[in-house]
Design an enzyme around this catalytic site. Structure first.
Site, PDB file in Angstrom:
ATOM      1  N   LYS A 120       0.817  -1.219   0.000  1.00 45.23           N
ATOM      2  CA  LYS A 120       0.000   0.000   0.000  1.00 45.23           C
ATOM      3  C   LYS A 120       0.850   1.268   0.000  1.00 45.23           C
ATOM      4  O   LYS A 120       0.602   2.188  -0.779  1.00 45.23           O
ATOM      5  CB  LYS A 120      -0.922   0.024   1.229  1.00 45.23           C
ATOM      6  CG  LYS A 120      -1.971  -1.052   1.280  1.00 45.23           C
ATOM      7  CD  LYS A 120      -2.932  -0.847   2.438  1.00 45.23           C
ATOM      8  CE  LYS A 120      -2.284  -0.944   3.806  1.00 45.23           C
ATOM      9  NZ  LYS A 120      -1.742  -2.300   4.084  1.00 45.23           N
ATOM     10  N   ASN A 143      -3.197   6.464   5.917  1.00 43.38           N
ATOM     11  CA  ASN A 143      -2.330   5.552   6.664  1.00 43.38           C
ATOM     12  C   ASN A 143      -0.856   5.811   6.374  1.00 43.38           C
ATOM     13  O   ASN A 143       0.016   5.198   6.977  1.00 43.38           O
ATOM     14  CB  ASN A 143      -2.684   4.103   6.306  1.00 43.38           C
ATOM     15  CG  ASN A 143      -2.282   3.116   7.377  1.00 43.38           C
ATOM     16  OD1 ASN A 143      -2.507   3.346   8.560  1.00 43.38           O
ATOM     17  ND2 ASN A 143      -1.678   2.008   6.975  1.00 43.38           N
ATOM     18  N   HIS A 189      -4.537  -9.313  10.285  1.00 42.71           N
ATOM     19  CA  HIS A 189      -5.470  -8.618  11.187  1.00 42.71           C
ATOM     20  C   HIS A 189      -6.703  -9.454  11.525  1.00 42.71           C
ATOM     21  O   HIS A 189      -7.782  -8.906  11.770  1.00 42.71           O
ATOM     22  CB  HIS A 189      -5.918  -7.283  10.578  1.00 42.71           C
ATOM     23  CG  HIS A 189      -4.795  -6.369  10.206  1.00 42.71           C
ATOM     24  ND1 HIS A 189      -3.809  -5.987  11.097  1.00 42.71           N
ATOM     25  CD2 HIS A 189      -4.487  -5.771   9.021  1.00 42.71           C
ATOM     26  CE1 HIS A 189      -2.957  -5.180  10.483  1.00 42.71           C
ATOM     27  NE2 HIS A 189      -3.335  -5.048   9.229  1.00 42.71           N
TER      28      HIS A 189
END
Length: 225
Positions: A120, A143, A189
């Site tokens: 990302k 982020n 996650h």
């Protein structure tokens, strides 16, 4: 800093006063919002007392007249839901994050969202670099880089490129992106999302359909991984 004029005169509860939470509280307060904020960490609460916001124990506060709950991205609110999120859900309050606030505050801006388990940051930075090289003014955040509401007010034709974690996407309700980039997905996650279905459910929010068809959307999906 982003002004959130559409929330003016609302009362918003905010839980989580880390870097993004504090900037969110600051942006909301500067926009005429009555902010009731809390963090479980006494040092974070003390730091926030320097801001024009009310430090309020949300565990005991009556949510009857609250318009929305804003959560910091790291606070779970579905699988293993946090007590504050449970309380907001019981009061039928919308639960959102700073990405939702950013996009609703800038309805004419163009947004590129980038998500995926890996790559990302590299992809977000590369998109920003390509836009800059092409002479297109842009900002990078989310982020990567400044928290969403710590960006500057976007100018005409400026593009905002956001790196988006599953935590951040999970806290969107209506946010849409002009270009949505989904790089890849592998187990990650799962303590937050429960299983791969929960993880994918959060990630796929990057493809939410826009109601206003005047602004078409594009999707870029990685298929090699």
């Amino acid at each position: 800093m982003i002004k959130i004029q559409n929330r003016r005169d609302q009362t918003i509860a905010l839980f989580g006063l880390g870097s993004s939470g504090l900037i969110t509280a600051r942006a909301l307060a500067a926009s005429g919002v009555n902010v009731l904020a809390w963090d479980d960490s006494p040092p974070q609460r003390n730091k926030a007392k320097q801001e024009p916001i009310s430090i309020q124990d949300l565990y005991s506060y009556d949510f009857t007249n609250i318009d929305a709950l804003v959560l910091a991205p790291g606070v779970p609110f579905k699988y293993l839901s946090h007590p504050i999120a449970q309380k907001a859900r019981a009061a039928d309050l919308p639960i959102i994050g700073d990405i939702e606030l950013l996009i609703e505050a800038c309805p004419t801006a163009k947004f590129i969202g980038v998500t995926g388990t890996n790559g990302k940051s590299t992809t977000t930075a590369l998109i920003g670099h390509m836009l800059q090289t092409a002479g297109v003014k842009n900002q990078i955040g989310g982020n990567l880089g400044p928290p969403a509401l710590g960006l500057n007010e976007p100018s005409t034709k400026e593009i905002i490129v956001l790196e988006l974690s599953s935590y951040q996407l999970d806290l969107t309700r209506d946010a849409t992106f002009d270009i949505a980039v989904f790089l890849n997905m592998s187990p990650d996650h799962l303590d937050r999302h429960g299983d791969m279905d929960g993880y994918f459910s959060a990630k796929r929010k990057i493809f939410r359909d826009r109601q206003n068809i005047i602004k078409p959307q594009s999707a870029v999906v990685g298929i090699d991984e």
